[in-house]
Design an enzyme around this catalytic site. Structure first.
Site, PDB file in Angstrom:
ATOM      1  N   LYS A  20      42.364  15.207  51.818  1.00 61.15           N
ATOM      2  CA  LYS A  20      42.089  15.880  50.538  1.00 61.15           C
ATOM      3  C   LYS A  20      42.205  14.919  49.354  1.00 61.15           C
ATOM      4  CE  LYS A  20      43.792  19.592  47.549  1.00 61.15           C
ATOM      5  NZ  LYS A  20      44.507  18.741  46.583  1.00 61.15           N
ATOM      6  N   ARG A  91      37.212  21.700  43.439  1.00 58.60           N
ATOM      7  CA  ARG A  91      37.032  20.895  42.240  1.00 58.60           C
ATOM      8  C   ARG A  91      36.659  19.447  42.539  1.00 58.60           C
ATOM      9  NH1 ARG A  91      38.542  22.514  37.493  1.00 58.60           N
ATOM     10  NH2 ARG A  91      38.672  20.347  36.894  1.00 58.60           N
ATOM     11  N   ASP A 115      41.284  27.257  38.069  1.00 59.15           N
ATOM     12  CA  ASP A 115      41.922  27.636  39.322  1.00 59.15           C
ATOM     13  C   ASP A 115      43.359  28.067  39.073  1.00 59.15           C
ATOM     14  OD1 ASP A 115      43.486  25.372  39.236  1.00 59.15           O
ATOM     15  OD2 ASP A 115      42.295  24.284  40.689  1.00 59.15           O
ATOM     16  N   ASP A 303      52.284  17.500  42.886  1.00 56.59           N
ATOM     17  CA  ASP A 303      52.002  18.118  44.188  1.00 56.59           C
ATOM     18  C   ASP A 303      53.271  18.344  45.021  1.00 56.59           C
ATOM     19  OD1 ASP A 303      49.354  18.291  43.620  1.00 56.59           O
ATOM     20  OD2 ASP A 303      48.716  16.630  44.894  1.00 56.59           O
TER      21      ASP A 303
HETATM   22  C1  UD1 Z   1      44.337  15.228  41.551  1.00 59.44           C
HETATM   23  C2  UD1 Z   1      44.743  15.765  42.894  1.00 59.44           C
HETATM   24  C3  UD1 Z   1      45.803  16.841  42.753  1.00 59.44           C
HETATM   25  C4  UD1 Z   1      46.963  16.309  41.931  1.00 59.44           C
HETATM   26  C5  UD1 Z   1      46.475  15.725  40.604  1.00 59.44           C
HETATM   27  C6  UD1 Z   1      47.572  15.070  39.785  1.00 59.44           C
HETATM   28  C7  UD1 Z   1      42.887  15.633  44.394  1.00 59.44           C
HETATM   29  C8  UD1 Z   1      41.814  16.337  45.131  1.00 59.44           C
HETATM   30  N1  UD1 Z   1      43.607  16.343  43.559  1.00 59.44           N
HETATM   31  O1  UD1 Z   1      43.713  16.288  40.816  1.00 59.44           O
HETATM   32  O2  UD1 Z   1      46.250  17.186  44.066  1.00 59.44           O
HETATM   33  O3  UD1 Z   1      47.847  17.372  41.676  1.00 59.44           O
HETATM   34  O4  UD1 Z   1      45.470  14.730  40.847  1.00 59.44           O
HETATM   35  O5  UD1 Z   1      48.227  14.128  40.528  1.00 59.44           O
HETATM   36  O6  UD1 Z   1      43.101  14.449  44.555  1.00 59.44           O
HETATM   37  N2  UD1 Z   1      42.690  16.586  32.484  1.00 59.44           N
HETATM   38  C9  UD1 Z   1      42.072  16.758  31.255  1.00 59.44           C
HETATM   39  N3  UD1 Z   1      40.821  16.229  31.090  1.00 59.44           N
HETATM   40  C10 UD1 Z   1      40.169  15.570  32.075  1.00 59.44           C
HETATM   41  C11 UD1 Z   1      40.806  15.415  33.332  1.00 59.44           C
HETATM   42  C12 UD1 Z   1      42.071  15.928  33.498  1.00 59.44           C
HETATM   43  O7  UD1 Z   1      42.615  17.347  30.328  1.00 59.44           O
HETATM   44  O8  UD1 Z   1      39.031  15.107  31.861  1.00 59.44           O
HETATM   45  C13 UD1 Z   1      44.047  17.139  32.677  1.00 59.44           C
HETATM   46  C14 UD1 Z   1      44.065  18.249  33.717  1.00 59.44           C
HETATM   47  O9  UD1 Z   1      43.746  19.494  33.135  1.00 59.44           O
HETATM   48  C15 UD1 Z   1      45.500  18.192  34.190  1.00 59.44           C
HETATM   49  C16 UD1 Z   1      45.836  16.703  34.087  1.00 59.44           C
HETATM   50  O10 UD1 Z   1      44.865  16.137  33.231  1.00 59.44           O
HETATM   51  O11 UD1 Z   1      46.330  18.923  33.325  1.00 59.44           O
HETATM   52  C17 UD1 Z   1      45.858  15.961  35.401  1.00 59.44           C
HETATM   53  O12 UD1 Z   1      44.653  16.127  36.062  1.00 59.44           O
HETATM   54  P1  UD1 Z   1      44.064  15.029  37.067  1.00 59.44           P
HETATM   55  O13 UD1 Z   1      45.017  13.891  37.230  1.00 59.44           O
HETATM   56  O14 UD1 Z   1      42.680  14.726  36.637  1.00 59.44           O
HETATM   57  O15 UD1 Z   1      44.054  15.842  38.431  1.00 59.44           O
HETATM   58  P2  UD1 Z   1      42.893  15.959  39.492  1.00 59.44           P
HETATM   59  O16 UD1 Z   1      42.208  14.658  39.657  1.00 59.44           O
HETATM   60  O17 UD1 Z   1      42.067  17.165  39.180  1.00 59.44           O
END
Ligand code: UD1
Length: 414
Positions: A20, A91, A115, A303
């Site tokens: 994942k 996602r 989500d 996580d």
């Molecule tokens: C990935 C992991 C997830 C983990 C997370 C943080 C996968 C499939 N998922 O999710 O298991 O919990 O990293 O370690 O690998 N954000 C913004 N703008 C953006 C992008 C992110 O505001 O453009 C915010 C998100 O809303 C969230 C935070 O940044 O609050 C962290 O998100 P992010 O690190 O991007 O998580 P994912 O990549 O979605």
């Protein structure tokens, strides 16, 4: 899933490949080159099936070559569109945006929507691609991106987002000139992805640090990859051992990838040590409560938080948990409360007062890690805990039930 009290845990389990959190990203990155990529150590989870459907939808051919390995052939003409029916299920589908745009000069990807763990914006993904010269329009539930040629840029992320770092990295490898991503995510999965990109001929430096530098190349060639061990699964087993007591050995994972979990579990009274091929852990006494605040790597990963809350609910003393990454990830504590856990939640904070045992109850998995946390709590809850919506857990864990059973847990389909 039905869980009954059990423990102490004993035995050895091999930690699964991180399908994942690492495998899906590398599958998306395989779109960058024309040719056949062989991916190993990629156990099947629900989210993998979704990503494979996304890859097929854009024109790749996927073939299983073993239980945990497959080939993906991207030599044909790609149709760079990821449909909503697939993206809404997962996602991480958004990870095809960077590679499709870089390879095809255009991409149309449905917006994933919200989500259960909070609002999850994509602004950093979009702004970074725009800085590289892409034109983006977000309309009718899709992002349409196009460019004549991506150009290297200096991009400063507002937050070290894992997904944004991955999307920008996988676009920058084929951009003209140098891209620098500042405040990049430092997670081991970024390093795993970068190793694959570099094997494909990319020039990426600094993965695992806050500054990633990419010197764009004209073309990448298909390469093979073996996915790293799943540190989140490993942490889940360690916390299971903390809750139920016992002594376990994990293979196929590196303690340095979950160092902060090791430190916290040490503070809680467990012994956790690296071994040549994994991690050894022992829990003799009841856990002692500690405070936990989630942070990007190398901090305590969000996580692990749900499992840590389950452990605190069964510790001696009171711990304060602060969730700094996702705004609604603590919502699941209501389910632990149904099992008698003493938890007071205020937004991103929870005060967890430990108890010697919980009380089995019917509960519901809110997301993949919250479901795992309920299973762990059930190991020290009188009677039976029956967890509904278990499919969430299967999105990310290939064999949680099998591995916990091997260690001596009593967990069976309800
Ligand atoms: C990935 C992991 C997830 C983990 C997370 C943080 C996968 C499939 N998922 O999710 O298991 O919990 O990293 O370690 O690998 N954000 C913004 N703008 C953006 C992008 C992110 O505001 O453009 C915010 C998100 O809303 C969230 C935070 O940044 O609050 C962290 O998100 P992010 O690190 O991007 O998580 P994912 O990549 O979605």
């Amino acid at each position: 899933m039905r869980v009954r009290p059990a423990g102490p845990l004993r035995g050895t389990v091999k930690v699964s490949g991180a399908t994942k959190n690492s495998g899906l990203k590398q599958l998306a990155a395989a779109l960058l080159a024309s040719g056949v990529t062989h991916v190993r150590n990629l156990p099947r989870v629900r989210d993998l099936d979704v990503m494979l459907d996304v890859l097929r939808a854009v024109g790749a051919t996927v073939q299983w070559t073993g239980d945990e390995e497959l080939t993906i052939d991207t030599s044909g003409q790609l149709q760079p569109e990821a449909p909503y029916e697939l993206v809404r299920q997962m996602r991480a589908s958004i990870n095809v945006l960077g590679p499709l745009l870089a390879r095809c000069g255009e991409a149309r990807v449905a917006l994933p929507g919200g989500d259960n763990i909070g609002s999850r914006r994509l602004d950093m993904h979009f702004r970074g691609l725009e800085a590289m010269g892409a034109e983006l329009t977000v309309e009718h539930g899709f992002v349409d991106a196009r460019c004549n040629a991506l150009c290297g840029a200096r991009i400063v992320l507002e937050f070290p987002s894992v997904g944004a770092t991955e999307n920008l990295l996988t676009a920058a490898v084929l951009a003209k000139g140098e891209t620098v991503i500042e405040n990049a995510a430092r997670e081991p999965e970024i390093t795993d992805l970068t190793a694959f990109l570099n094997r494909m001929g990319a020039h990426v430096l600094g993965a695992g640090t806050s500054t990633i530098t990419v010197e764009g190349v004209d073309e990448l060639v298909a390469a093979d990859t073996e996915i790293m061990g799943d540190r989140i699964e490993a942490g889940t087993f360690l916390m299971a051992c903390g809750i139920a007591g016992g002594e376990i050995n994990l293979t196929g994972v590196r303690l340095e990838h979950l160092e902060m979990v090791g430190v916290k579990l040490g503070d809680m009274g467990m012994r956790v040590s690296p071994t040549p091929d994994g991690i050894w852990a022992q829990a003799v006494e009841p856990l002692q409560a500690v405070d936990i605040a989630t942070l990007p790597y190398p901090g305590f990963a969000t996580d692990f938080m749900p499992m840590a809350v389950a452990a605190l609910a069964l510790s001696e003393g009171t711990g304060i948990v602060t969730e700094n990454v996702f705004d609604n990830r603590l919502a699941f504590v209501e389910e632990l409360a149904r099992m008698g856990a003493d938890i007071r939640r205020e937004g991103r904070h929870a005060v967890v007062r430990g108890r010697p045992r919980l009380s089995g109850a019917p509960v519901r998995a809110f997301d993949v890690r919250a479901g795992a946390a309920l299973a762990l709590a059930g190991m020290k809850a009188d009677g039976e805990t029956v967890i509904d919506d278990w499919f969430h857990v299967e999105r990310g864990y290939p064999n949680l039930v099998g591995a916990l059973s091997t260690l001596g847990a009593d967990i069976t389909p309800a």
